[in-house]
Design a protein around this motif. Structure first.
Motif, mmCIF file in Angstrom:
data_model
loop_
_atom_site.group_PDB
_atom_site.id
_atom_site.type_symbol
_atom_site.label_atom_id
_atom_site.label_comp_id
_atom_site.label_asym_id
_atom_site.label_seq_id
_atom_site.Cartn_x
_atom_site.Cartn_y
_atom_site.Cartn_z
ATOM 1 N N TYR A 38 -32.980 5.617 -25.995
ATOM 2 C CA TYR A 38 -32.031 6.370 -26.792
ATOM 3 C C TYR A 38 -32.532 7.806 -26.891
ATOM 4 O O TYR A 38 -33.672 8.119 -26.514
ATOM 5 N N VAL A 39 -31.690 8.696 -27.364
ATOM 6 C CA VAL A 39 -32.023 10.113 -27.503
ATOM 7 C C VAL A 39 -31.827 10.498 -28.956
ATOM 8 O O VAL A 39 -30.789 10.196 -29.549
ATOM 9 N N ASP A 40 -32.825 11.165 -29.531
ATOM 10 C CA ASP A 40 -32.709 11.507 -30.947
ATOM 11 C C ASP A 40 -31.916 12.797 -31.136
ATOM 12 O O ASP A 40 -31.458 13.426 -30.174
ATOM 13 N N THR A 41 -31.741 13.194 -32.378
ATOM 14 C CA THR A 41 -30.922 14.368 -32.696
ATOM 15 C C THR A 41 -31.522 15.640 -32.116
ATOM 16 O O THR A 41 -30.798 16.575 -31.764
ATOM 17 N N ALA A 42 -32.853 15.679 -31.986
ATOM 18 C CA ALA A 42 -33.529 16.835 -31.405
ATOM 19 C C ALA A 42 -33.413 16.880 -29.897
ATOM 20 O O ALA A 42 -33.825 17.862 -29.271
ATOM 21 N N GLY A 126 -25.365 7.490 -37.506
ATOM 22 C CA GLY A 126 -26.206 8.482 -36.847
ATOM 23 C C GLY A 126 -26.420 8.224 -35.370
ATOM 24 O O GLY A 126 -27.152 8.972 -34.717
ATOM 25 N N CYS A 127 -25.771 7.200 -34.800
ATOM 26 C CA CYS A 127 -25.979 6.854 -33.390
ATOM 27 C C CYS A 127 -25.133 7.758 -32.499
ATOM 28 O O CYS A 127 -23.899 7.695 -32.514
ATOM 29 N N SER A 128 -25.789 8.584 -31.705
ATOM 30 C CA SER A 128 -25.057 9.550 -30.882
ATOM 31 C C SER A 128 -24.294 8.873 -29.746
ATOM 32 O O SER A 128 -23.205 9.316 -29.369
ATOM 33 N N ARG A 129 -24.822 7.789 -29.209
ATOM 34 C CA ARG A 129 -24.104 7.094 -28.130
ATOM 35 C C ARG A 129 -22.830 6.444 -28.675
ATOM 36 O O ARG A 129 -21.776 6.470 -28.022
ATOM 37 N N THR A 130 -22.932 5.869 -29.859
ATOM 38 C CA THR A 130 -21.756 5.298 -30.496
ATOM 39 C C THR A 130 -20.725 6.381 -30.785
ATOM 40 O O THR A 130 -19.510 6.172 -30.625
ATOM 41 N N PRO A 366 -27.362 14.487 -24.686
ATOM 42 C CA PRO A 366 -26.141 14.537 -23.867
ATOM 43 C C PRO A 366 -24.957 13.822 -24.504
ATOM 44 O O PRO A 366 -23.806 14.173 -24.237
ATOM 45 N N TYR A 367 -25.218 12.821 -25.339
ATOM 46 C CA TYR A 367 -24.131 12.115 -26.015
ATOM 47 C C TYR A 367 -23.479 13.029 -27.058
ATOM 48 O O TYR A 367 -22.250 13.098 -27.158
ATOM 49 N N LEU A 368 -24.308 13.747 -27.820
ATOM 50 C CA LEU A 368 -23.770 14.697 -28.789
ATOM 51 C C LEU A 368 -23.039 15.832 -28.085
ATOM 52 O O LEU A 368 -21.954 16.245 -28.510
ATOM 53 N N ALA A 369 -23.632 16.358 -27.014
ATOM 54 C CA ALA A 369 -23.040 17.509 -26.324
ATOM 55 C C ALA A 369 -21.678 17.151 -25.748
ATOM 56 O O ALA A 369 -20.689 17.869 -25.961
ATOM 57 N N LEU A 370 -21.595 16.052 -25.013
ATOM 58 C CA LEU A 370 -20.312 15.671 -24.420
ATOM 59 C C LEU A 370 -19.287 15.306 -25.497
ATOM 60 O O LEU A 370 -18.115 15.685 -25.398
#
Length: 467
Positions: A38-42, A126-130, A366-370
């Motif tokens: 997974y990728v964190d907020t940072a 808080g899950c960016s992929r979700t 990348p999940y947040l960005a897209l």
């Protein structure tokens, strides 16, 4: 196509019927463990791992993880919000079996991205992929839209024998040079082989502009799969480089001066199998909806920068006249514009036409960005926002009056300035939801505070090996 179904306690529907066969296949391939990524907020990639024999348990009931990771900084210190950052609570990580792949660059391991749910079986806010899965599902339901996306990956290759945390380029050849490709031929050949074994479609792999810099362009997928592929590709590059005695950095700026590493996003809107960026009556074949989608991205770019350029080191890269796209402008194949319209080659435009968002680097989740770029575009589409006039050449040449007439403004020059824009953008904050939006703000301000008083060289050094 990546599943858009949320995980549930007991496993996603259908997963339990195939996990036993997958586990047996992995054992036959001598895969001993599975990386849950997974990728964190940072924007830092984090993992947990399980033995292959425990994959069925992970698919059924998840793997524990603290919510505190949502407010980690790149240096592993922790900030807090009203609901995140405390030592309390637990979450469950659920691997997505549709994206599970044995790692050719790390023999003995497989890899899978995860979604996170609460102990009660609810989506973790808080899950960016979700979040990205939700944006894609909502666009399909409300607008009948699907997307194709890809993330460009630029990285710097250094010598693994360099002293301390210094960066010493592993190739001395010139920008885009044949000499550089020859110098690292064995590494890049093994990298292509690993990508092929893992099902990563590579369009191009070549030396880039900066010292020791390379770029790989991969095939487009649905946005969730594209973000997954970006994370997997970086894991693979790092692993293969290590086997060659090399060290790689995806940081926005490895050094204080010069051109940094980008992570440009490519995105196109589709309906009923038809690309809305081709065959229309608008500029360069865009449909009216495609133009409004592009206009929405342009309108939200200042706030988007807090998501797409999330590190203090990002602002060492975001400089005019370096193809970083630091002005709110669009143009046809204009590499200085923040939004580049790509038509593709005659004969394939119905497949290739897309938008390229340039002020993005690989410190971005990348999940947040897209997800946020899609939210911005959909806001423009919903409002039928008109696309302003295009620019040609370098917008840095415009005087103040000409720039204002064209709607061209400089993007934020610092992370705190980007956070100010983000805080004022109700569309992006609403799309993310209060928990994730507040995490973005807290982490960005935490990163800014962590480097307060440092000169550019020390800022670059602080993030050099974090990404």
């Amino acid at each position: 196509m990546t599943t858009l179904a949320d995980p549930v306690p007991g496993g996603r529907p259908g997963d339990l019927g195939r996990v036993a066969a997958l586990t047996a296949d992995l054992a036959t391939r001598k895969v001993h463990g599975v990386v849950l990524a997974y990728v964190d907020t940072a924007g830092v990639g984090r993992v947990k791992t399980v033995p292959t024999a425990r994959l069925e348990a992970a698919v059924s009931w998840g793997v524990g993880m603290s919510p505190v990771f949502d407010t980690f900084l790149a240096d592993d210190s922790i900030v807090t919000t009203d609901v995140l950052g405390s030592p309390d609570g637990d979450l469950r990580l659920y691997p997505d079996l549709d994206r599970l792949v044995p790692l050719a660059g790390q023999p003995g391991w497989a890899w899978a991205p995860v979604d996170r749910i609460t102990q009660d079986g609810e989506r973790h806010p808080g899950c960016s992929r979700t979040f990205l899965r939700r944006m894609v599902a909502d666009a399909a339901e409300r607008h009948g839209l699907a997307f194709r996306a890809a993330v460009e990956i630029e990285w710097s290759v250094g010598l693994g024998t360099a002293p301390g945390d210094a960066f010493v380029p592993a190739a001395a050849g010139p920008a885009y040079g044949a000499a550089r490709q020859v110098e690292l031929s064995d590494f890049t050949a093994d990298l292509l082989a690993a990508f092929a074994a893992q099902g990563v479609d590579v369009d191009q792999l070549h030396p880039e502009y900066a010292a020791g810099q390379f770029e790989v362009s991969v095939g487009a997928l649905d946005p969730v799969a594209a973000a997954d592929r970006s994370v997997l590709a970086r894991q693979t590059i790092r692993a293969v480089a290590g086997r060659h005695g090399l060290r790689v950095s995806f940081a926005p700026a490895v050094l204080a001066e010069g051109v940094g590493n980008g992570g440009h996003l490519h995105l196109s809107c589709w309906r009923g199998g038809v690309n809305l960026h081709s065959g229309g009556t608008g500029r360069y074949g865009m449909t009216a909806e495609a133009e409004s989608f592009a206009a929405g991205i342009l309108a939200h770019l200042p706030a988007l920068t807090a998501v797409t350029a999330p590190s203090p080191a990002s602002y060492l890269r975001l400089k005019p006249s370096q193809w970083a796209g630091v002005f709110t402008a669009w143009g046809l194949e204009t590499r200085e514009a923040a939004l580049r319209v790509v038509t593709g080659t005659a004969g394939r435009r119905d497949q290739e036409a897309n938008l390229e968002v340039k002020p993005v680097d690989l410190a971005a989740n990348p999940y947040l960005a897209l997800g946020c770029v899609i939210a911005a575009g959909l806001d423009g589409l919903t409002a039928s926002l008109p696309l302003p006039g295009e620019i040609t050449g370098d917008p840095a040449r415009y005087g103040a009056e000409e720039a204002a007439a064209l709607g061209v403004r400089r993007l934020p020059r610092s992370l705190p300035s980007a956070v100010e824009e983000f805080r004022a953008d109700q569309v992006l904050r609403a799309a993310l939801g209060p928990v994730l939006a507040d995490a973005v703000t807290a982490v960005r301000l935490g990163e800014a505070a962590a480097v307060e008083g440092l000169d550019d060289a020390r800022v670059a050094a602080a993030y050099r090996w974090k990404y």
